[in-house]
Enzyme design. Structure first.
Site, short mmCIF file in Angstrom:
data_model
loop_
_atom_site.label_atom_id
_atom_site.label_comp_id
_atom_site.label_asym_id
_atom_site.label_seq_id
_atom_site.Cartn_x
_atom_site.Cartn_y
_atom_site.Cartn_z
N ARG A 39 -12.15 -36.21 -6.30
CA ARG A 39 -11.03 -35.65 -6.56
C ARG A 39 -9.97 -35.59 -5.52
O ARG A 39 -9.39 -34.60 -4.86
CB ARG A 39 -11.30 -33.76 -6.54
CG ARG A 39 -12.48 -33.45 -7.49
CD ARG A 39 -12.88 -32.02 -7.53
NE ARG A 39 -14.15 -31.76 -8.02
CZ ARG A 39 -14.86 -30.79 -8.00
NH1 ARG A 39 -14.31 -29.85 -7.22
NH2 ARG A 39 -16.13 -30.61 -8.34
N GLU A 65 -11.18 -40.35 -8.07
CA GLU A 65 -11.80 -39.80 -9.26
C GLU A 65 -10.89 -38.40 -9.40
O GLU A 65 -10.51 -37.69 -8.55
CB GLU A 65 -13.28 -39.06 -8.84
CG GLU A 65 -14.03 -38.52 -9.92
CD GLU A 65 -14.13 -37.29 -10.19
OE1 GLU A 65 -14.83 -36.88 -11.20
OE2 GLU A 65 -13.62 -36.46 -9.44
N ASP A 67 -10.01 -35.21 -12.33
CA ASP A 67 -10.52 -34.30 -13.74
C ASP A 67 -9.36 -33.93 -14.60
O ASP A 67 -8.31 -33.29 -14.21
CB ASP A 67 -11.34 -33.12 -13.13
CG ASP A 67 -12.31 -33.39 -12.08
OD1 ASP A 67 -13.52 -33.65 -12.76
OD2 ASP A 67 -12.13 -33.05 -11.05
N HIS A 80 -9.81 -29.49 -11.61
CA HIS A 80 -11.47 -29.34 -11.99
C HIS A 80 -11.94 -28.14 -13.02
O HIS A 80 -12.53 -28.32 -13.95
CB HIS A 80 -12.10 -29.57 -10.90
CG HIS A 80 -13.88 -29.68 -11.01
ND1 HIS A 80 -14.49 -28.55 -11.16
CD2 HIS A 80 -14.61 -30.59 -11.12
CE1 HIS A 80 -15.47 -28.74 -11.41
NE2 HIS A 80 -15.76 -30.10 -11.24
N LYS A 141 -12.96 -33.34 -18.74
CA LYS A 141 -13.72 -32.11 -18.26
C LYS A 141 -13.54 -31.23 -19.60
O LYS A 141 -12.53 -30.84 -20.02
CB LYS A 141 -12.75 -31.38 -17.34
CG LYS A 141 -13.66 -30.72 -16.24
CD LYS A 141 -14.43 -31.52 -15.27
CE LYS A 141 -15.83 -30.74 -14.82
NZ LYS A 141 -16.55 -31.75 -14.14
N ASP A 262 -17.22 -36.48 -1.23
CA ASP A 262 -15.91 -35.57 -0.66
C ASP A 262 -15.34 -36.12 0.72
O ASP A 262 -14.43 -35.89 0.98
CB ASP A 262 -16.61 -34.15 -0.50
CG ASP A 262 -16.74 -33.27 -1.87
OD1 ASP A 262 -16.06 -33.99 -2.90
OD2 ASP A 262 -17.17 -32.33 -1.79
O1 G3P Z 1 -17.66 -38.41 -10.59
C1 G3P Z 1 -18.65 -37.13 -10.62
C2 G3P Z 1 -18.22 -35.58 -10.48
O2 G3P Z 1 -16.84 -35.49 -10.35
C3 G3P Z 1 -19.03 -35.17 -11.57
O3 G3P Z 1 -18.91 -33.53 -11.18
O4 G3P Z 1 -18.34 -31.46 -11.26
O5 G3P Z 1 -17.34 -32.78 -9.71
O6 G3P Z 1 -16.47 -32.92 -11.63
P1 G3P Z 1 -17.74 -32.72 -10.92
CA CA Z 2 -15.15 -34.68 -11.71
#
Ligand code: G3P
Ligand code: CA
Length: 268
Positions: A39, A65, A67, A80, A141, A262
């Site tokens: 993110r 990355e 969402d 997210h 998502k 992170d």
């Molecule tokens: O890239 C993997 C990860 O982002 C998946 O989990 O919940 O952080 O979107 P989350």
């Molecule tokens: Ca993610």
């Protein structure tokens, strides 16, 4: 041995050493693990905001990355949670707000006053601002909440010719297999990934390999058997999400293709 022969011997030996190390360097680079900012860099900045993406790039991320979800008026937005409560100054479902309403929210202050006023980006903005500079790992998502989202994503990527940008520059991922099967049918040039948070069995991995190029395990699920099986089925593996040195140290022992973190500085 004449001077000329000696010179030739030394030259050949040097050339062999240079070529050996040169080839080795290229081989190492080609297997270099991809560093993927979660993110953006969610450990240092408010997740899924422009400051977070900018910082990830400054820290040398190979990929961002992100969402993606849909607003009430059908705009692709990058956030997210399905609720805005945790990461903005408002409360409610993402899908109950129009893009303009989401856009006015403060998506930075919850993290630190230093980031007050950071906004929720649109998917189009992220593509326009970053797709030329860094790879994108795009997570859909809960796509079953948003029928048609796969086609919308595919259209935005095609509009910018990102399907011909080069192998794996864009990867689309989700926990939902039906959505990724559909995306693969719509846009076979873009690799898709399945996210898993439990140890998959052989048959499941085999079935996923019919359409996916990646099977991305949670870091707790990573072991030699799982990574070998993913590779044996012709897929790559990106582990997620590193938040501590202990987690990063565990993952060093496996031939992963990428790590989502992170704190990007935890990955060498
Ligand atoms: O890239 C993997 C990860 O982002 C998946 O989990 O919940 O952080 O979107 P989350
Ligand atoms: Ca993610």
């Amino acid at each position: 041995m004449t001077l000329k022969v000696m010179k030739n011997v030394i030259f050949t030996a040097l050339a062999t050493v240079i070529s050996f190390f040169g080839i080795k360097k290229i081989a190492n680079n080609s297997h270099k693990i991809k560093r993927i900012g979660h993110r953006g860099v969610a450990g240092y900045c408010p997740e899924n905001t422009f400051p977070s993406y900018d910082r990830a790039i400054e820290m040398g991320a190979d990929y961002l990355e992100i969402d993606v979800q849909l607003s009430k008026d059908g705009r692709l937005v990058v956030i997210h949670d399905s609720l805005v409560d945790r990461t903005t100054d408002h409360k409610g479902k993402v899908s109950d707000f129009t893009f303009d309403e989401l856009r006015k929210m403060d998506a930075g202050s919850w993290f630190s006053t230093k980031f007050s006023g950071a906004c929720i980006p649109s998917f189009e903005e992220v593509l326009d601002k970053y797709a030329d500079r860094v790879g994108l790992l795009i997570e859909l998502k809960k796509p079953s909440l948003y029928p048609g989202i796969e086609k919308m994503i595919a259209e935005e990527l095609k509009k910018r010719k990102l399907d011909s940008k080069g192998k794996d520059h864009i990867i689309v991922q989700s926990f939902e297999t039906a959505s990724m099967r559909l995306f693969h049918e719509l846009m076979p040039e873009i690799p898709v990934a399945i996210l898993i948070n439990y140890p998959p069995d052989k048959m499941e991995i085999k079935n996923i390999a019919k359409y996916a190029s990646y099977l991305n395990p949670k870091w707790t699920v990573v072991n030699k058997r799982v990574i070998d099986l993913i590779h044996a089925n012709g897929m790559k593996a990106i582990a997620w999400t590193v938040r501590s040195k202990k987690e990063a140290d565990k993952l060093k022992h496996y031939p992963l293709d990428g790590i989502v973190a992170d704190y990007l500085d935890l990955i060498e």
